[in-house]
Structure formats: C-alpha cells, structure tokens
Design an enzyme around this catalytic site. Structure first.
Site, PDB file in Angstrom:
ATOM      1  N   ASN A 122       1.349   3.067  -2.596  1.00 26.16           N
ATOM      2  CA  ASN A 122       0.586   4.003  -3.432  1.00 26.16           C
ATOM      3  C   ASN A 122      -0.592   4.583  -2.662  1.00 26.16           C
ATOM      4  OD1 ASN A 122       1.529   4.219  -6.382  1.00 26.16           O
ATOM      5  ND2 ASN A 122       1.800   2.056  -5.893  1.00 26.16           N
ATOM      6  N   GLY A 136       0.784  -1.233   0.000  1.00 23.46           N
ATOM      7  CA  GLY A 136       0.000   0.000   0.000  1.00 23.46           C
ATOM      8  C   GLY A 136       0.812   1.277   0.000  1.00 23.46           C
ATOM      9  N   ASN A 157      -6.191   2.408 -12.654  1.00 23.91           N
ATOM     10  CA  ASN A 157      -5.171   1.481 -12.169  1.00 23.91           C
ATOM     11  C   ASN A 157      -3.797   2.069 -12.441  1.00 23.91           C
ATOM     12  OD1 ASN A 157      -4.042  -1.090 -11.299  1.00 23.91           O
ATOM     13  ND2 ASN A 157      -3.650  -1.546 -13.458  1.00 23.91           N
ATOM     14  N   HIS A 215       0.102   0.985 -13.296  1.00 18.98           N
ATOM     15  CA  HIS A 215       0.831  -0.186 -13.791  1.00 18.98           C
ATOM     16  C   HIS A 215       2.300   0.189 -14.001  1.00 18.98           C
ATOM     17  CE1 HIS A 215       1.360  -4.044 -15.711  1.00 18.98           C
ATOM     18  NE2 HIS A 215       2.045  -3.432 -16.655  1.00 18.98           N
ATOM     19  N   MET A 252      -4.526  -7.227  -6.623  1.00 20.00           N
ATOM     20  CA  MET A 252      -4.053  -8.378  -7.399  1.00 20.00           C
ATOM     21  C   MET A 252      -5.158  -9.321  -7.862  1.00 20.00           C
ATOM     22  SD  MET A 252      -1.008  -7.504  -7.594  1.00 20.00           S
ATOM     23  CE  MET A 252      -0.214  -8.902  -8.361  1.00 20.00           C
ATOM     24  N   LEU A 269      -8.579  -9.944 -10.476  1.00 18.66           N
ATOM     25  CA  LEU A 269      -9.298  -9.439 -11.650  1.00 18.66           C
ATOM     26  C   LEU A 269     -10.711  -9.082 -11.212  1.00 18.66           C
ATOM     27  CD1 LEU A 269      -8.290 -11.950 -14.449  1.00 18.66           C
ATOM     28  CD2 LEU A 269      -7.601  -9.552 -14.212  1.00 18.66           C
TER      29      LEU A 269
HETATM   30  C1  GRF Z   1       2.820  -1.112  -7.770  1.00 21.24           C
HETATM   31  O1  GRF Z   1       4.052  -1.307  -8.360  1.00 21.24           O
HETATM   32  C2  GRF Z   1       1.749  -1.014  -8.839  1.00 21.24           C
HETATM   33  O2  GRF Z   1       2.199  -0.492 -10.019  1.00 21.24           O
HETATM   34  C3  GRF Z   1       1.363  -2.461  -9.026  1.00 21.24           C
HETATM   35  O3  GRF Z   1       1.432  -3.020  -7.743  1.00 21.24           O
HETATM   36  C4  GRF Z   1       2.386  -2.306  -6.949  1.00 21.24           C
HETATM   37  C5  GRF Z   1       1.707  -1.913  -5.669  1.00 21.24           C
HETATM   38  O4  GRF Z   1       2.586  -1.394  -4.727  1.00 21.24           O
HETATM   39  N1  GRF Z   1       0.076  -2.529  -9.673  1.00 21.24           N
HETATM   40  P1  GRF Z   1       2.043  -0.806  -3.346  1.00 21.24           P
HETATM   41  O5  GRF Z   1       1.229  -1.909  -2.668  1.00 21.24           O
HETATM   42  O6  GRF Z   1       1.245   0.412  -3.629  1.00 21.24           O
HETATM   43  O7  GRF Z   1       3.280  -0.512  -2.544  1.00 21.24           O
END
Ligand code: GRF
Length: 213
Positions: A22, A20, A114, A116, A97, A99
C-alpha cells in the site's frame, strides 16, 4: 480534516509493519506529483520491507520498536514528536500492526486514516479476509476509515465491495482485495489533500466528500 485546506502538497506519513504494497501504491501514484508528499515512513519492525521501499524512494524512515520503550505510551510519544518535527499533516496506517495510544490519536485527531480489508463494521481486527470467508458472506471488500480509539471503528471515508463466489481460492480473493486497496487508499489521500473531506458538524461519524467519491 477541513474542506478549506490550501497551500502546498499535503505532508503525509505512512506507518507500516509489513511488506508495504500500500505504501508503494501511494509512492507510485501520488508522491511528488503535486497534491501530496510522503515525508516520513515509520515502522515498529526494523526489517519491514516497507522501510526499504521508503528508502528507495528517498523518504526519511524511522523505527519505533515496542521493546525499545518503557511502554506503548512512550513509544507513541516519541513517534508523534518525530512526525510533528517532519511537519506531518496526515498519518496513514497501511498495514501497521500496533494499536496507537489515545494520546497519539488525540494529537492527530481527525488526521489519521487506515485501510482495512473488509466492509466495516463487519470483520474488524485481524485476518479480516479469513473471517469473511469463514462466515460465508457473499460480499466483502475494502474500507478506508478515520482512526479513533477503537479497533477499526472510526468514521468511514471510502468503501468498495468484492463479491465472494462459492469456494473461490482465498489467494485470489486476497489479490482482488489488495488491488482495490491500492486504488482506494491513494484516492482517500487525494481527496483529503484536495480539501474535499469534512465531518458532518451534527454527527461527526458521517464523513462528507465534496463532489462525491
Ligand atoms: C493490507 O491488507 C491492509 O488492509 C491491512 O494490512 C495489509 C497491509 O499490506 N491493514 P501491505 O503491507 O500494504 O502490503
């Protein structure tokens, strides 16, 4: 999304399965500052660190484990109802993670984004950084895109490149990519909250950003 949004802060939900970081970037740079409010955080992993981060920020959390429901459809139905009851306007996938079912995506059509870790359409799916390194590309990067029913195929909102020098340690590349994600994802939410993002009516694959990105 429309260019005419008005009213209070954009009500955002974040779905996350992992650490988490992000989510943390969104909480630190946007949450409670006027433009956007994280009103719910959901995970499929009961002990995901993302849930702890949400609780520490005083955000309501929900756990929707795949094994607790008959199938993905039912899990997503429960999650969609929970999000709608919280008045969620934008769903942000940040390391989620699972779908999502077609009916979930239909219910929040054009309102799911999203992040990526590659320059889509190159290297969709899992281990995008590893895929880019193994392929020997000179540039990879980060994409924020709208979510459709494919895997990382939806209309692109923001992208930023990262140069891959020869034999650079993967851990360093990951650090660079994550740092960009932590800027780009909040920026995307901010643009949507400002009503600056719309789809080209003649070609909804094209995302228009008023005033540029
Ligand atoms: C990130 O690299 C994002 O691009 C991918 O999953 C990762 C999540 O990282 N989809 P975090 O859990 O936000 O640290």
């Amino acid at each position: 999304m429309s260019a005419t949004r008005d009213g209070g802060p954009l009500r955002v939900a974040v779905l996350a399965s992992g650490t988490g970081t992000n989510l943390q970037a969104i909480l630190d740079s946007l949450h409670g500052r006027g433009a956007a409010e994280v009103v719910a955080v959901a995970s499929d992993v009961p002990d995901a660190k993302a849930l702890k981060r949400a609780r520490e920020a005083g955000v309501t959390t929900g756990v929707f484990e795949r094994s607790a429901y008959a199938d993905r459809e039912n899990r997503d139905l429960a999650m969609a109802e929970w999000l709608e009851s919280a008045g969620v306007e934008l769903v942000v996938l940040a390391g989620y993670m699972q779908l999502l079912s077609g009916s979930f995506i239909g219910r929040f059509e054009g309102r799911i984004i999203n992040v990526h870790p590659a320059l889509l359409p190159a290297f969709p799916g899992l281990d995008a950084i590893g895929q880019a390194v193994a392929h020997g590309v000179r540039y990879t990067g980060v994409t924020v895109h709208f979510v459709d029913e494919g895997v990382d195929t939806g209309p692109i909102l923001l992208q930023r490149p990262v140069e891959l020098e020869y034999a650079r340690p993967v851990t360093e590349i990951e650090q660079d990519i994550h740092a960009i994600e932590h800027e780009l994802l909040p920026r995307a939410i901010e643009l949507i909250a400002a009503g600056a993002v719309s789809f080209d009516p003649d070609n909804p694959r094209l995302v228009r950003i008023e005033g540029g990105s």
